[in-house]
Design a protein around this motif. Sequence first.
Motif, PDB file in Angstrom:
ATOM      1  N   ARG A  68       0.935  -0.654   0.451  1.00 27.89           N
ATOM      2  CA  ARG A  68       0.223  -0.346  -0.242  1.00 27.89           C
ATOM      3  C   ARG A  68       0.823   0.812  -0.117  1.00 27.89           C
ATOM      4  N   ALA A  69       1.040   2.154  -0.134  1.00 30.92           N
ATOM      5  CA  ALA A  69       1.376   4.135  -0.667  1.00 30.92           C
ATOM      6  C   ALA A  69       0.584   4.703   0.072  1.00 30.92           C
ATOM      7  N   VAL A  70       0.860   6.032   1.115  1.00 31.55           N
ATOM      8  CA  VAL A  70       1.054   6.661   0.918  1.00 31.55           C
ATOM      9  C   VAL A  70       0.911   8.287   0.748  1.00 31.55           C
ATOM     10  N   LEU A  71       1.106   8.955  -0.201  1.00 29.26           N
ATOM     11  CA  LEU A  71       1.003  10.991  -0.435  1.00 29.26           C
ATOM     12  C   LEU A  71       0.780  10.902   0.954  1.00 29.26           C
ATOM     13  N   VAL A  72       1.852  11.586   1.212  1.00 29.00           N
ATOM     14  CA  VAL A  72       1.953  12.854   2.340  1.00 29.00           C
ATOM     15  C   VAL A  72       2.465  14.382   1.656  1.00 29.00           C
TER      16      VAL A  72
ATOM     17  N   GLU B 165      -0.874  10.668  -9.059  1.00 32.40           N
ATOM     18  CA  GLU B 165      -1.032  10.085 -10.739  1.00 32.40           C
ATOM     19  C   GLU B 165       0.339   8.993 -10.479  1.00 32.40           C
ATOM     20  N   ALA B 166       1.293  10.426 -10.056  1.00 34.35           N
ATOM     21  CA  ALA B 166       2.418   9.795 -10.374  1.00 34.35           C
ATOM     22  C   ALA B 166       3.273   8.868  -9.657  1.00 34.35           C
ATOM     23  N   LEU B 167       2.238   8.529  -8.133  1.00 30.15           N
ATOM     24  CA  LEU B 167       2.478   7.748  -6.956  1.00 30.15           C
ATOM     25  C   LEU B 167       1.864   6.515  -7.453  1.00 30.15           C
ATOM     26  N   PHE B 168       0.605   6.572  -8.044  1.00 31.53           N
ATOM     27  CA  PHE B 168       0.670   5.277  -9.239  1.00 31.53           C
ATOM     28  C   PHE B 168       1.315   4.918 -10.128  1.00 31.53           C
ATOM     29  N   GLU B 169       1.522   5.618 -10.999  1.00 31.05           N
ATOM     30  CA  GLU B 169       3.015   4.999 -11.418  1.00 31.05           C
ATOM     31  C   GLU B 169       3.889   4.445 -11.200  1.00 31.05           C
ATOM     32  N   THR B 170       4.400   5.186 -10.098  1.00 27.83           N
ATOM     33  CA  THR B 170       5.772   4.895  -9.478  1.00 27.83           C
ATOM     34  C   THR B 170       5.444   3.219  -9.026  1.00 27.83           C
TER      35      THR B 170
ATOM     36  N   VAL C 145      -4.290   3.334  -1.824  1.00 30.36           N
ATOM     37  CA  VAL C 145      -3.431   4.214  -2.425  1.00 30.36           C
ATOM     38  C   VAL C 145      -4.166   5.363  -1.142  1.00 30.36           C
ATOM     39  N   ALA C 146      -3.576   5.964  -0.120  1.00 30.75           N
ATOM     40  CA  ALA C 146      -4.871   7.309   0.736  1.00 30.75           C
ATOM     41  C   ALA C 146      -3.928   8.190   0.659  1.00 30.75           C
TER      42      ALA C 146
END
Lengths: 236, 236
Positions: free
Chosen positions: B29-33, B98-103, B111-112
């Motif tokens: 899972r990933a979190v954008l901060v 979008e960059a986080l989805f791609e990365t 993703v949050a």
Amino acid sequence: MAGRPWNYRHDDLALRGELYEPVGTPNGRAVLVVHEADGIGQNVRSRCELLASLGYVAAAADMHGGGQVLAAEDIPAALDRFRSDPALVRGRVGAALEALFETTGFRPSAVAAIGYCFGGFAVLELARDGAAVAAIVSFHGILTSAAPAAAGSVRAPILAATGALDPLVPPRDVAAFEEEMRAADADWHLLTHGRAYHSFTNIGVDGLDDPRMRYDPVADAMSWAAATAFLEARLR
Amino acid sequence: MAGRPWNYRHDDLALRGELYEPVGTPNGRAVLVVHEADGIGQNVRSRCELLASLGYVAAAADMHGGGQVLAAEDIPAALDRFRSDPALVRGRVGAALEALFETTGFRPSAVAAIGYCFGGFAVLELARDGAAVAAIVSFHGILTSAAPAAAGSVRAPILAATGALDPLVPPRDVAAFEEEMRAADADWHLLTHGRAYHSFTNIGVDGLDDPRMRYDPVADAMSWAAATAFLEARLR
């Protein structure tokens, strides 16, 4: 890790709660857990077990006497009596708190009181009464009182968790609680779950087919996490 | 466990965030901060490190371009631009998402997005824009928008944590946010800390001597616990 009988008194009434010893390393702190309208049941017992697994002494209070669990038809009268008589409910839950001090020998700064539904109302009444415990948490409790807090009377920090769709705790009661806490200059926290109904922490209510109540696993997890962080930060 | 440079674009602007890989077992899972008004700083970096220690990929967005940290005198104009132009702030934080989805290659359900102060405002704008992430958390963010959510437009569950004494987020704004979320039929949670000021999660603000801001360790611990439980419950 079931609780053992925990006997204490409120004036002439014999009360029979349950006491849960810490599992693993004791943390030197204790939590009083106050039951829903009927009496000590599965939700309170599993919270006590969870708290014991975190190192707390957990004590389930008995509000009706003799450890009894009320039948559905006896609940409204019991609630009315407690709701209309702040001294009665404050005295009853206060007796449990005093018994917990005596049983554990812990100072008030190492003790919290939490409650569910009716128990959430009862622990807020304890806060309004000026109880010197380190934290008080109400889960989907009634937020209004026949004797609202006076300025400066609330000594314990409070967390209330509530469901915005709870018909027993409508938005106007939530707003009144906030206003009461501000006016009393209390140290308060309020967690509102926009889609939660009454009893959102209690997985058992989904079998009752009562449209006012619904278990909500996300609101349950969030409110429990906030509450345990609150206890961890406040109890010494 | 410092982050590594994370380069992406929003239209013609080159952005330079930071990427933190999970420490120990990745949870998939990933979190954008999203940072405070100035830019990526110690508070965002320590949140990213905490999230990475829980198994998340954590990515610090860059909202100003080139990874710059604005000087105090440049902040008001930048904030005014973002506040007055919902499409700009939504596009800018959306580009990071979008960059986080791609990365990562993760689906939106894993993703949050979370944010602090200005970043808390930015992630709520993302929610109002209908972003299909699994959770959005705003810590002491501005709660109002130049383009409030329309009914049905908010797809992500939201947690907002706010301080009742925050002069930047007065009670009328908190009430308006609640009303906006109800009207939009959003899945929302609101944690209000009665004695907290602006920036209550950021230990760094106590050195600024700004009477609007104060670190509050209890509110910090409670809101972080509620937020991480929210992520745990919502991300798949």
